[in-house]
Scaffold this motif. Structure first.
Motif, PDB file in Angstrom:
ATOM      1  N   PHE A   1       0.307  -2.503 -10.401  1.00 34.97           N
ATOM      2  CA  PHE A   1      -0.681  -3.442  -9.868  1.00 34.97           C
ATOM      3  C   PHE A   1      -0.462  -3.514  -8.359  1.00 34.97           C
ATOM      4  O   PHE A   1       0.584  -3.104  -7.860  1.00 34.97           O
ATOM      5  CB  PHE A   1      -0.575  -4.827 -10.541  1.00 34.97           C
ATOM      6  CG  PHE A   1       0.700  -5.564 -10.247  1.00 34.97           C
ATOM      7  CD1 PHE A   1       1.839  -5.366 -11.025  1.00 34.97           C
ATOM      8  CD2 PHE A   1       0.784  -6.464  -9.192  1.00 34.97           C
ATOM      9  CE1 PHE A   1       3.024  -6.044 -10.766  1.00 34.97           C
ATOM     10  CE2 PHE A   1       1.966  -7.153  -8.924  1.00 34.97           C
ATOM     11  CZ  PHE A   1       3.088  -6.935  -9.716  1.00 34.97           C
TER      12      PHE A   1
ATOM     13  N   TYR B   1       7.604  -9.818 -11.218  1.00 35.48           N
ATOM     14  CA  TYR B   1       7.548  -9.059  -9.965  1.00 35.48           C
ATOM     15  C   TYR B   1       6.721  -9.787  -8.906  1.00 35.48           C
ATOM     16  O   TYR B   1       7.000  -9.715  -7.725  1.00 35.48           O
ATOM     17  CB  TYR B   1       6.914  -7.679 -10.197  1.00 35.48           C
ATOM     18  CG  TYR B   1       7.839  -6.615 -10.717  1.00 35.48           C
ATOM     19  CD1 TYR B   1       8.875  -6.106  -9.928  1.00 35.48           C
ATOM     20  CD2 TYR B   1       7.673  -6.098 -11.997  1.00 35.48           C
ATOM     21  CE1 TYR B   1       9.712  -5.116 -10.413  1.00 35.48           C
ATOM     22  CE2 TYR B   1       8.505  -5.102 -12.487  1.00 35.48           C
ATOM     23  CZ  TYR B   1       9.522  -4.615 -11.691  1.00 35.48           C
ATOM     24  OH  TYR B   1      10.345  -3.639 -12.168  1.00 35.48           O
ATOM     25  N   ASP B   2       5.643 -10.452  -9.357  1.00 39.93           N
ATOM     26  CA  ASP B   2       4.580 -10.845  -8.423  1.00 39.93           C
ATOM     27  C   ASP B   2       4.724 -12.267  -7.920  1.00 39.93           C
ATOM     28  O   ASP B   2       4.346 -12.560  -6.778  1.00 39.93           O
ATOM     29  CB  ASP B   2       3.230 -10.698  -9.144  1.00 39.93           C
ATOM     30  CG  ASP B   2       2.085 -10.458  -8.184  1.00 39.93           C
ATOM     31  OD1 ASP B   2       2.343 -10.011  -7.060  1.00 39.93           O
ATOM     32  OD2 ASP B   2       0.924 -10.715  -8.554  1.00 39.93           O
TER      33      ASP B   2
ATOM     34  N   ASN C   1       0.317  -5.750  -5.393  1.00 35.65           N
ATOM     35  CA  ASN C   1       0.880  -7.099  -5.236  1.00 35.65           C
ATOM     36  C   ASN C   1       0.295  -7.826  -4.021  1.00 35.65           C
ATOM     37  O   ASN C   1      -0.556  -7.282  -3.301  1.00 35.65           O
ATOM     38  CB  ASN C   1       2.416  -7.053  -5.245  1.00 35.65           C
ATOM     39  CG  ASN C   1       2.998  -6.425  -3.984  1.00 35.65           C
ATOM     40  OD1 ASN C   1       2.318  -6.273  -2.961  1.00 35.65           O
ATOM     41  ND2 ASN C   1       4.262  -6.052  -4.055  1.00 35.65           N
TER      42      ASN C   1
ATOM     43  N   MET D   1       1.928   2.709 -14.785  1.00 30.94           N
ATOM     44  CA  MET D   1       1.073   1.526 -14.727  1.00 30.94           C
ATOM     45  C   MET D   1       1.533   0.751 -13.510  1.00 30.94           C
ATOM     46  O   MET D   1       2.751   0.602 -13.296  1.00 30.94           O
ATOM     47  CB  MET D   1       1.334   0.717 -16.003  1.00 30.94           C
ATOM     48  CG  MET D   1       0.300  -0.306 -16.294  1.00 30.94           C
ATOM     49  SD  MET D   1       0.495  -0.784 -18.034  1.00 30.94           S
ATOM     50  CE  MET D   1      -0.543  -2.221 -18.027  1.00 30.94           C
TER      51      MET D   1
ATOM     52  N   PHE E   1       8.965   1.162  -8.820  1.00 33.19           N
ATOM     53  CA  PHE E   1       9.328   0.549 -10.107  1.00 33.19           C
ATOM     54  C   PHE E   1      10.420  -0.512  -9.906  1.00 33.19           C
ATOM     55  O   PHE E   1      10.415  -1.566 -10.539  1.00 33.19           O
ATOM     56  CB  PHE E   1       9.818   1.661 -11.038  1.00 33.19           C
ATOM     57  CG  PHE E   1      10.213   1.226 -12.429  1.00 33.19           C
ATOM     58  CD1 PHE E   1       9.289   0.647 -13.284  1.00 33.19           C
ATOM     59  CD2 PHE E   1      11.500   1.436 -12.894  1.00 33.19           C
ATOM     60  CE1 PHE E   1       9.646   0.274 -14.576  1.00 33.19           C
ATOM     61  CE2 PHE E   1      11.867   1.062 -14.183  1.00 33.19           C
ATOM     62  CZ  PHE E   1      10.945   0.482 -15.026  1.00 33.19           C
ATOM     63  N   LEU E   2      11.344  -0.201  -8.990  1.00 32.87           N
ATOM     64  CA  LEU E   2      12.479  -1.095  -8.779  1.00 32.87           C
ATOM     65  C   LEU E   2      12.139  -2.240  -7.810  1.00 32.87           C
ATOM     66  O   LEU E   2      12.879  -3.212  -7.711  1.00 32.87           O
ATOM     67  CB  LEU E   2      13.675  -0.306  -8.233  1.00 32.87           C
ATOM     68  CG  LEU E   2      14.256   0.762  -9.175  1.00 32.87           C
ATOM     69  CD1 LEU E   2      15.181   1.696  -8.413  1.00 32.87           C
ATOM     70  CD2 LEU E   2      15.002   0.099 -10.324  1.00 32.87           C
TER      71      LEU E   2
ATOM     72  N   GLN F   1       2.999  -2.010  -7.089  1.00 27.70           N
ATOM     73  CA  GLN F   1       4.214  -2.335  -7.836  1.00 27.70           C
ATOM     74  C   GLN F   1       4.102  -1.685  -9.215  1.00 27.70           C
ATOM     75  O   GLN F   1       3.266  -2.092 -10.028  1.00 27.70           O
ATOM     76  CB  GLN F   1       4.359  -3.846  -7.955  1.00 27.70           C
ATOM     77  CG  GLN F   1       5.481  -4.305  -8.869  1.00 27.70           C
ATOM     78  CD  GLN F   1       6.855  -3.899  -8.366  1.00 27.70           C
ATOM     79  OE1 GLN F   1       7.246  -4.250  -7.261  1.00 27.70           O
ATOM     80  NE2 GLN F   1       7.589  -3.127  -9.167  1.00 27.70           N
ATOM     81  N   THR F   2       4.925  -0.658  -9.458  1.00 26.35           N
ATOM     82  CA  THR F   2       4.913   0.018 -10.757  1.00 26.35           C
ATOM     83  C   THR F   2       5.650  -0.840 -11.784  1.00 26.35           C
ATOM     84  O   THR F   2       6.751  -1.324 -11.520  1.00 26.35           O
ATOM     85  CB  THR F   2       5.591   1.402 -10.637  1.00 26.35           C
ATOM     86  OG1 THR F   2       4.878   2.161  -9.657  1.00 26.35           O
ATOM     87  CG2 THR F   2       5.577   2.142 -11.956  1.00 26.35           C
ATOM     88  N   THR F   3       5.024  -1.042 -12.965  1.00 22.52           N
ATOM     89  CA  THR F   3       5.675  -1.858 -14.007  1.00 22.52           C
ATOM     90  C   THR F   3       6.127  -1.023 -15.209  1.00 22.52           C
ATOM     91  O   THR F   3       7.006  -1.441 -15.945  1.00 22.52           O
ATOM     92  CB  THR F   3       4.742  -2.978 -14.504  1.00 22.52           C
ATOM     93  OG1 THR F   3       3.518  -2.385 -14.948  1.00 22.52           O
ATOM     94  CG2 THR F   3       4.441  -3.982 -13.403  1.00 22.52           C
ATOM     95  N   GLU F   4       5.488   0.138 -15.431  1.00 23.11           N
ATOM     96  CA  GLU F   4       5.839   0.973 -16.591  1.00 23.11           C
ATOM     97  C   GLU F   4       5.617   2.440 -16.281  1.00 23.11           C
ATOM     98  O   GLU F   4       4.723   2.773 -15.504  1.00 23.11           O
ATOM     99  CB  GLU F   4       4.890   0.679 -17.781  1.00 23.11           C
ATOM    100  CG  GLU F   4       5.152  -0.588 -18.511  1.00 23.11           C
ATOM    101  CD  GLU F   4       4.093  -0.852 -19.588  1.00 23.11           C
ATOM    102  OE1 GLU F   4       3.698   0.092 -20.304  1.00 23.11           O
ATOM    103  OE2 GLU F   4       3.661  -2.002 -19.693  1.00 23.11           O
TER     104      GLU F   4
ATOM    105  N   ILE G   1       6.178  -9.512 -17.263  1.00 23.04           N
ATOM    106  CA  ILE G   1       6.872  -8.610 -16.337  1.00 23.04           C
ATOM    107  C   ILE G   1       6.116  -8.568 -15.008  1.00 23.04           C
ATOM    108  O   ILE G   1       6.708  -8.608 -13.940  1.00 23.04           O
ATOM    109  CB  ILE G   1       7.055  -7.216 -16.984  1.00 23.04           C
ATOM    110  CG1 ILE G   1       8.156  -7.303 -18.052  1.00 23.04           C
ATOM    111  CG2 ILE G   1       7.397  -6.137 -15.939  1.00 23.04           C
ATOM    112  CD1 ILE G   1       8.267  -6.117 -18.991  1.00 23.04           C
TER     113      ILE G   1
END
Lengths: 191, 191
Positions: A60, B144-145, A62, A58, A174-175, A68-71, B140
């Motif tokens: 979004f 990040y954002d 940015n 998953m 992710f990081l 930006q991977t969140t999961e 989360i």
């Protein structure tokens, strides 16, 4: 595949084969190719995804236009944009296959019907959301507490199979690293 | 107080007064004073807390020895360290009253018994965890954002009553600011 899902359900609830046979038609099996999107920003997330084989992520886009991977979700994990799924509002996320994957898909209407007809599935999903929430409570702690390097070390220590499996540029995503910076850290750790 | 909890349950499940009267004895009501701890780092989190009146916060002590607030719970919100509660492992968190509060408390054994005797409560808790998880997925994303300032603006816009109610040094602790820096931002916004 159905045996794997049956075994997974049995970890949480008592279920017999007749019940399982009645539950299965509520789901569809979908095959997705690597990098195929199951959900795109702006859509209403109408389905909940369970990974039978493969891996989803998953992300979004940015402010800087970077993914930006969140999961991540591997075998036996669910993934959806929970808020978009529940409220039927446009999602801010993408869900994409990291590998060629086999996914069990259920839409909201079918899931509600399944829960009404088989109340024991409420118990199953209660456990699923409880565990997902538990993991996210720790995740939020780490986001406050760890430097990005410490988070990478934590990931390597606690989920080595995962760091091996997922492409490095996605671990970087992710990081919140650039792939180059992740390379640098990996080289430092090796030397 | 019981009427408020009854109304809250009715938002999620159909429940009649006789059932509710049987459910209530599974809980205890506890009164806590402002700044009193319900949970301390290193303890096993044996209980789940529901706020009837008042406000709780969850925090941990970070590497710099500073209290980092990760969650607040006001009326009709549950709070626990979910991982410590489920796995019976020592918690990394504190749960503390922000105001004099009245809390409904249930221990794990009683909660499991409640769920066995009243399966419809599974549905209630499935909703509770699903919503908590939905909120944490967005949280989360924000971590990040958003810059810390953007997160503050988002909080003011979406939860103004909350920013008014909770002491500013705790809002700062939630955002990862120093109280002085939050003062500066507030002054900038006012000018």
């Amino acid at each position: 595949m159905s045996q794997a899902f049956y075994n997974h359900l049995e970890n949480f609830i008592k279920i017999n084969e007749i019940e399982f046979a009645s539950i299965l038609p509520f789901f569809k099996i979908v095959k997705v190719r690597k990098k195929e999107n199951l959900l795109k920003e702006g859509q209403i997330c109408k389905t909940n995804f369970f990974v039978l084989n493969g891996c989803l992520r998953m992300f979004f886009i940015n402010n800087k236009g970077i993914e930006q991977t969140t999961e991540f979700a591997i075998e036996n994990w669910w993934m959806t944009d929970t808020i978009s799924y529940e409220r039927e509002t446009p999602t801010a996320f993408y869900i994409q296959a990291v590998e060629d994957s086999e996914i069990l898909v259920i839409d909201k209407h079918s899931q509600e019907k399944l829960l009404t007809e088989f109340p024991k599935i409420e118990r199953y999903f209660r456990f699923i959301y409880q565990r997902a929430y538990a993991a996210s409570q720790m995740r939020i702690k780490y986001l406050y507490d760890f430097t990005k390097e410490e988070f990478y070390d934590h990931l390597c220590e606690n989920h080595p199979e995962f760091v091996q499996r997922v492409p490095q540029y996605l671990i970087a995503s992710f990081l919140g690293f650039t792939p180059e910076y992740l390379s640098e850290i990996r080289n430092k750790r090796r030397s």
